[in-house]
Design an enzyme around this catalytic site. Sequence first.
Site, short mmCIF file in Angstrom:
data_model
loop_
_atom_site.label_atom_id
_atom_site.label_comp_id
_atom_site.label_asym_id
_atom_site.label_seq_id
_atom_site.Cartn_x
_atom_site.Cartn_y
_atom_site.Cartn_z
N ASP A 547 36.66 36.28 95.01
CA ASP A 547 36.49 35.12 94.84
C ASP A 547 35.09 34.75 95.90
O ASP A 547 34.77 35.55 96.23
CB ASP A 547 37.79 34.36 95.57
CG ASP A 547 37.57 32.64 95.44
OD1 ASP A 547 37.06 32.00 94.78
OD2 ASP A 547 38.22 32.14 96.34
N GLU A 550 29.67 33.49 94.54
CA GLU A 550 28.31 33.22 94.15
C GLU A 550 27.25 33.28 94.73
O GLU A 550 26.05 33.71 94.24
CB GLU A 550 28.32 31.51 94.12
CG GLU A 550 29.56 30.92 93.18
CD GLU A 550 31.05 31.10 93.66
OE1 GLU A 550 31.11 31.00 95.10
OE2 GLU A 550 31.73 31.28 92.94
N ASP A 626 37.86 25.73 90.68
CA ASP A 626 38.64 24.81 91.19
C ASP A 626 38.67 23.48 90.28
O ASP A 626 38.08 22.52 90.87
CB ASP A 626 38.12 24.52 92.78
CG ASP A 626 38.01 25.62 93.36
OD1 ASP A 626 38.98 26.69 92.92
OD2 ASP A 626 37.77 25.54 94.62
C1 NOJ Z 1 38.31 29.19 96.24
C2 NOJ Z 1 39.26 29.39 95.01
O1 NOJ Z 1 38.39 28.84 93.82
C3 NOJ Z 1 40.44 29.23 95.01
O2 NOJ Z 1 41.19 29.79 93.70
C4 NOJ Z 1 41.22 29.68 96.20
O3 NOJ Z 1 42.52 29.71 95.96
C5 NOJ Z 1 40.70 29.42 97.40
N1 NOJ Z 1 39.32 29.58 97.35
C6 NOJ Z 1 41.08 30.27 98.71
O4 NOJ Z 1 40.87 31.48 98.45
#
Ligand code: NOJ
Length: 986
Positions: A547, A550, A626
């Site tokens: 995660d 970017e 998200d």
């Molecule tokens: C951002 C991610 O997009 C999300 O899916 C994740 O739960 C959080 N970071 C925490 O790691």
Amino acid sequence: MRAPLSLPSSTTTAGGLTFLLLLLDLIPTAATVKHENFKTCSQSGFCRRNRAYADHVLSPDNAGKWVSPYEIKENTIVLQNGILQADILKTVPGQSDKIILPLSINFQKSGAVRVTIDELKRQKRDIVLRGDSKARKERYNEAERWALVPDWDVRDDKVVYDNRKGQITLTFGPGLKYKAVVDVAPFSVKFERDGETHIVLNDRGLMNVEHWRAQPPAPEEGKEKSSEDLDGGWDETFGGNTDSKPRGPEAVAMDISFPGYEHVYGIPSHATSLSLKSTKGGEGEYQEPYRMYNADVFEYIVDSPMTLYGSIPFMQAHRKGSSVGVLWLNAAETWVDVVKEKAKRMIPMGGAKTDTKTHWVSESGLLDVWVFLGPDPQALYASYGALTGFTKMPPSFAIAYHQCRWNYVSQDDVKDVDRKFDKSEIPYDVIWLDIEYTDGKRYFTFDPLTFKDPKKMMKNIDKTDRKVVLIIDPHIKNTDNYPVVEELKSKDLAVKDKTGGIYEGWCWPGSSHWIDAFNPAAIEWWKSLFAFDKFKGTAKNTFIWNDMNEPSVFNGPETTMPKDNLHFSNWEHRDLHNINGMTFMNATHQALEARQLPKGGTQRSFVLTRAFFAGAQRLGAMWTGDNEAKWEHLQAALPMLLSQGIAGFPFSGADVGGFFGNPSKELLTRWYQSGIWYPFFRAHAHIDAKRREPYLLGDPYTGIIREAVRLRYALLPAWYTAFHRASQDGMPIIRPNFVVHPDDEDGFSIDDQIYIGDTGILVKPVVHEGVDKVNIHLGDGEVYYDYWSYKIYQGKGAKEYNAPLEKIPVLMRGGHIFPRRDRHRRSSGLMKHDPFTLVVVLDNKGNAEGYLYHDDGESFNYKAGHYVHRKLVFDSATKTLVSSNLHKDPVSAEPYNKEARPLQVEKILIVGISKAMKTASLAKGKKTKVMVTEEGKDRAVSVEYNAAADASSADTLLVKNTKLRIVSDWTVHLEKAEGDVAKDEL
Ligand code: NOJ
């Protein structure tokens, strides 16, 4: 993403009060995206400059007068071994010296063409960097190392060259079908196929290569600034961060026209329609260009050209009878304007009365464009995939259902969720642990209080052949007594700041450093961290989620790294930003593939990434980040995933249920009914969201979701077969109408219904609140049957379909055969030995065909030929269903065939049987057996005929308990009964 105001408790305890206060300062309080955190084109110097340049060139005052200042120097042209090389000269007003831009046009055997434009001065490093920068001086030329497969360069050495009157014509490609017509002055290239122009570079004269220049001194008072002093070309400040731009302005831009094409698709990821909108205003259109600059966009809005987490600069143009595409191979921040104009020239056969004109602008790097001339979607995806790679064959669990939330807080929690799934008889394969499982956000550790015995947890989960996915992010906590950060520093493997010192920024752990996965040594080190004896507590069934790659940097410009940061070999972050996430995914992918399993050997990896670039499809899956628990986000998901498939990265999903917020029971149920059709199917929720595991909803919702998830599981063999096809020739796993019906102009912008692989399954999920009817568009006159009732739908155009909450609108197109597994199990692993059902859906003429691909689902043995690949054909003339071998090298399959020999086809369901034969004897129950021939032996098997409920439905024939093997050749003869039925009765 960033956290909401109520922070996870470990964030508060981990960093202490100071950190909390600092972090709170960075955290957005608004409910939706903070637009002001992200640049618009006018806030991005090079985008603003190039849009202004385009406006100037295209202004009515300039109509017919504008001459692009780029021309080829004729005596530099050389064609050798499939590459045309020449110098392009750029004329700069007021300067006698011309700027030399080396051009190369690389012709590939496949018919793909690469047009690359560099800048001599920078190529020779003959420039002076501003400040004390240690950055590389050249234009970034390594995007191909990441995006393209290693053996991409297969030259067409038969190119035919003709140069007359300032126009060079190059005839090339298979059967010399294609032409590139290069105008020398001003420079432009037209690409032709079948005598028609499909793609034109620099058609409108918007090409612009910002050449190197020293920063002009500030103008004296009252004097105008120099024309070389580009607006925003030097230090640029946004949101309190200043970009030092050591190489000054260096953008590259080109306009690319698609004459006769009304629709363009691709350039994910944007929360927008599949068919891209215009970006220069107009009703329902955008004002801003599509942006590609991988970013952690908090609570992103839908219907927007704003950048998101990943970028694939591949665009497809489609019209009736033709599909073509371009790949803009540049990893820097990129903006794309799209306009649609009334076609001026003669409209090509099947062409629209509209031309789509695009304008691509990148901040730095080479001007590097790949052109693909189709001619149809299938050929286009195959040639794009041959270049950037196809999606890899995932381990089979990875296409089943994933259960995630931020966070399952302890080992007991995991156990409890696992147990409750079983109790409620909802299958699932993978449970995910988000950042809270770690010891204070130190990756490669487990919280000693909440995850005391992770090994035991893995073992427990493994009892039902399930897996655990752990999150590992690229930011490494800057703290004492943490060997990972110590090694990162001592081995000098981190990203540097502009001074060459180790870069420090903030993310979940507080102060952090970032692994520089561009560095081969960093990849090797990263690989070592995943060995089972190093990452203690992990096991064979542990896989990884990458995660925030970017990368997300909470206190960085636009929530990412400063562009003047330095990577391996001193490339500036600016040059390679969009590739960064993929390099991290690559390191993890390699690490998982390298893990030596306790019993020896290795296995396929599974890595989920948030950031990506062209080529990342070779490494694992992506998800759309998200989203929110809102109906509009449910609606946005399908077009986004379809776009991923177009751009060659089909292993894609969206958080089922919506990440932020709490979905209503109706929304969550509808989301599952939609999510079971995502190639990557995972439920996920934010730490502040209420628990929403499907068993918590209560009936009827839980029951409806159970049925939906079971449908996904039943169809897993069909999904796996679709993944196999994608891994071979790039055909998307979920396909929009225009790919399946490339001549159906009414369906070119449809993006809310999908076809699954080659199965003919057509789904239009309900994605609106309170809706119990949908209109399904049929792209042709073929017969379609309701998946549930076999009701017949026929006739091109919209068909109304009743879809109360418990019903998913699913049709089966006539002419296809697909495999299913109908036993309910707790996980896909437990279905390993289950028999198959074949669903044969007859077309208007009573025929059908389809495929089954199968392998062990975990090892690499399939690469050595250990797989089963069958073609299934139902022929109405002979009334037979034949299974034949599609294996490329049947001898190599023998060892696996032995292993897979017990696998059987249990049932064959033939839908629309009366399309192929008279059903009189079947109906009268006279005929209860048919003959099958397998491995040279005949035997009888039972059939059961089910008459249609009414005239608007299909009748079906069920061939029962066939005991046919999936590994062998066989034929089912519907006409050869056990002698008790006269032939003519059939
Ligand atoms: C951002 C991610 O997009 C999300 O899916 C994740 O739960 C959080 N970071 C925490 O790691």
